[in-house]
Design an enzyme around this catalytic site. Sequence first.
Site, PDB file in Angstrom:
ATOM      1  N   ASP A 284     -45.636  -1.253 -12.471  1.00  0.00           N
ATOM      2  CA  ASP A 284     -44.277  -1.732 -12.734  1.00  0.00           C
ATOM      3  C   ASP A 284     -43.612  -2.241 -11.452  1.00  0.00           C
ATOM      4  OD1 ASP A 284     -41.901  -1.784 -14.543  1.00  0.00           O
ATOM      5  OD2 ASP A 284     -41.124  -0.327 -13.114  1.00  0.00           O
ATOM      6  N   GLU A 326     -46.741  -6.386 -12.938  1.00  0.00           N
ATOM      7  CA  GLU A 326     -45.478  -6.792 -13.559  1.00  0.00           C
ATOM      8  C   GLU A 326     -44.611  -7.331 -12.433  1.00  0.00           C
ATOM      9  OE1 GLU A 326     -41.267  -6.426 -15.029  1.00  0.00           O
ATOM     10  OE2 GLU A 326     -42.106  -4.977 -13.650  1.00  0.00           O
TER      11      GLU A 326
HETATM   12  C1  GLC Z   1     -39.652  -3.156 -14.909  1.00  0.00           C
HETATM   13  C2  GLC Z   1     -39.510  -2.833 -16.366  1.00  0.00           C
HETATM   14  C3  GLC Z   1     -38.068  -2.765 -16.729  1.00  0.00           C
HETATM   15  C4  GLC Z   1     -37.409  -1.735 -15.877  1.00  0.00           C
HETATM   16  C5  GLC Z   1     -37.662  -2.004 -14.404  1.00  0.00           C
HETATM   17  C6  GLC Z   1     -37.306  -0.815 -13.595  1.00  0.00           C
HETATM   18  O1  GLC Z   1     -39.179  -4.392 -14.610  1.00  0.00           O
HETATM   19  O2  GLC Z   1     -40.171  -3.813 -17.111  1.00  0.00           O
HETATM   20  O3  GLC Z   1     -37.892  -2.467 -18.071  1.00  0.00           O
HETATM   21  O4  GLC Z   1     -36.035  -1.756 -16.111  1.00  0.00           O
HETATM   22  O5  GLC Z   1     -39.015  -2.218 -14.126  1.00  0.00           O
HETATM   23  O6  GLC Z   1     -38.279   0.196 -13.764  1.00  0.00           O
HETATM   24  C1  GLC Z   2     -35.800  -8.370 -13.052  1.00  0.00           C
HETATM   25  C2  GLC Z   2     -36.962  -7.800 -12.359  1.00  0.00           C
HETATM   26  C3  GLC Z   2     -37.985  -7.375 -13.339  1.00  0.00           C
HETATM   27  C4  GLC Z   2     -37.378  -6.500 -14.395  1.00  0.00           C
HETATM   28  C5  GLC Z   2     -36.188  -7.119 -15.016  1.00  0.00           C
HETATM   29  C6  GLC Z   2     -35.534  -6.142 -15.926  1.00  0.00           C
HETATM   30  O1  GLC Z   2     -36.171  -9.550 -13.660  1.00  0.00           O
HETATM   31  O2  GLC Z   2     -37.525  -8.736 -11.479  1.00  0.00           O
HETATM   32  O3  GLC Z   2     -38.993  -6.675 -12.671  1.00  0.00           O
HETATM   33  O4  GLC Z   2     -38.274  -6.328 -15.423  1.00  0.00           O
HETATM   34  O5  GLC Z   2     -35.305  -7.492 -14.019  1.00  0.00           O
HETATM   35  O6  GLC Z   2     -34.429  -6.722 -16.512  1.00  0.00           O
END
Ligand code: GLC
Ligand code: GLC
Length: 657
Positions: A284, A326
């Site tokens: 993540d 991600e």
């Molecule tokens: C990633 C997840 C998102 C979460 C963030 C913080 O981007 O996809 O849902 O809010 O990480 O963990």
């Molecule tokens: C931003 C972050 C991503 C996360 C998202 C959640 O785009 O880069 O990692 O999933 O916010 O809203």
Amino acid sequence: MYEQVSHALLNDILDDLSHQVVREDLRHFYTRLGANFYAIHSLFAHLYGHREDFKERITELTERLARAYIARPEPLRRLDMEREENHNWFLSQEWTGMALYLDGFAGDLQGLMQRLPYLQELGVNMVHVMPILRCPLGASDGGYAVSDFRDIDPRAGTVEDVRSLGEAMRARGMLLTLDVVVNHTSNEHDWAQRARNGDKTYQDFYYVFPNRDVPDMFEETLPEIFPETAPGNFTWDADMGKWVMTVFNTYQWDLNYSNPAVFIEMLDIVLFWANQGADILRLDAVAFLWKKIGTTSQNEREAHLILQMMKDCCQVVAPGTLFIAEAIVAPSEIIKYFGEDAVIAKECEIAYNATFMALLWDAVATKNAKLLSQGIKSLPVKLDRATWLNYVRCHDDIGLGFDDADIRACDYDPYAHRRFLVDWFTGSFEGSPARGRPFGVNHKTGDARIAGALASLAGLDAALDSGDQTAIDHSVALILTLHGMILSFGGIPLIWYGDEVGTLNDCSFLDDVNKAGDARWIHRPRIDWNRVERRREQGTVEQRIFDGLKRLIAVRKNTPAFADFNNRELIDAGNPHIFAFLRTHPSMPGSSVLVAANFDVTPQYLDLDAPAYRGLFRGGQIQDLVSGDSPALLNNRVVIPPYHFYWLADQRARSLL
Ligand code: GLC
Ligand code: GLC
């Protein structure tokens, strides 16, 4: 020089290990360690070589690898070997994934076990179970605030249940994907608790500051991820009497990877979940792993070095386990999470194709494929032995992270165009049937993102309310077309749970104080299984979408051209409403499939005499693989109905495959 040092060190460590560790057949471990140690040592030295405890730390790291190897169950070791032999196994067209929240989809892990036949009925054979580790009982960012990386949330089940699920899935030929939230912990994690109680060792696990001096310097260049609910990037912790860095929510404390102890612990956790039977680990928020004053603290070089090191270590212990990156960042940055200047992936084998996702939505709103084609043209070629995770919707918002240069190349103004897209999908643009919500609105920068269920963004809500049959048909066609794109683009398609039956926005989150402020919950549904049953009733929306998708997945599995070997050629269809590309399996010349989608509300023509694929259907019988029929032709032009797509192949060539 490095090489000699690392060899001498490796010998020392191995010597040490042979005294400590239980005697076992470690041949494979030694071979893999030998093959990867030079890289691991160089990377570790790069990040931590200046520290006095360097040798101690790398020794500890190596010991952890040995222990994790010893703990690896025999069936998983065998799988490692099979996958090493057939190392491109995950590029095959046979895989189709679904991501789901366990509670919303099946209640708990045992419930999911019962639902495996449903997933198989659809054709899904890879499941990403969203975070299920122990987390705060109140707000937990959907489980992305982890309080214990080695324990399952009791509401979901137990670690034993995960192991059983993994085994049951393996027996059915399915892959299990789990999250490892590598960037932060919840403020209830034991490390955070110790830090709060004044333990300096654990304060060093985070970015902790006595006053605002350093935080203020950081803030000058750090963007805000959740400007509405968690503005700023630091939180005052009264117990600790200090500021702590919290880039996401205030209760998510960022881990400090400039401390090697953090790397070692998190790697150990990665290996722990690999050993519980996860085939794929979703890492993540990887773009955020390294912080630097004066930068956005995203995509820093060191973040890449950390991921390379995690991959190299994983190759030693669990080489069959894949990583998903991600990283929802600019197209030119996403691609680097496979590894830069490499031939095969050396960081993560799989990455979210956020670029393609956002571009697809652009085509929906504009009813043309101009930016979609332009953006895909600019998408750098991925590495070999690396693949995309292609998706239309996921648990997060839709960010409009296109390249400004691409937007301008389509004669749009970047600011006005993004504004239009937000207006379109939130339904405030005249004539838009979309029913999304704005998300992440930042009044300081003018940025905004979009939340909403796929079906609601594609106009199904509005169409059902009005009872307009044509609008319903268009919406169903569009939902299938969007899926048709992710199923044929190249990579692993990832369906969002509920989208297989056209699930609409779920506003129940507004009644929950822990969720109400975060509009992403609108598209994280609790599945209504009575509604899902309607997939068996001919003519219902649920049946049309479910059966349509099921058919697409089945055809994909039978179409070798859809495997991912950088075998996609973008086609200029000579019609701005049509997005078209050609897929051909590298070793099967007759296997070509022409993918063509019409994003407009009126029928469009695809000219088969266009130079790019003239001759493709020469003499053969042109067939749409989805319906099995020949499409309507007019003067050698294919007519694509509104919001429809075709997978066109030469029937004769195909019969020779
Ligand atoms: C990633 C997840 C998102 C979460 C963030 C913080 O981007 O996809 O849902 O809010 O990480 O963990
Ligand atoms: C931003 C972050 C991503 C996360 C998202 C959640 O785009 O880069 O990692 O999933 O916010 O809203």
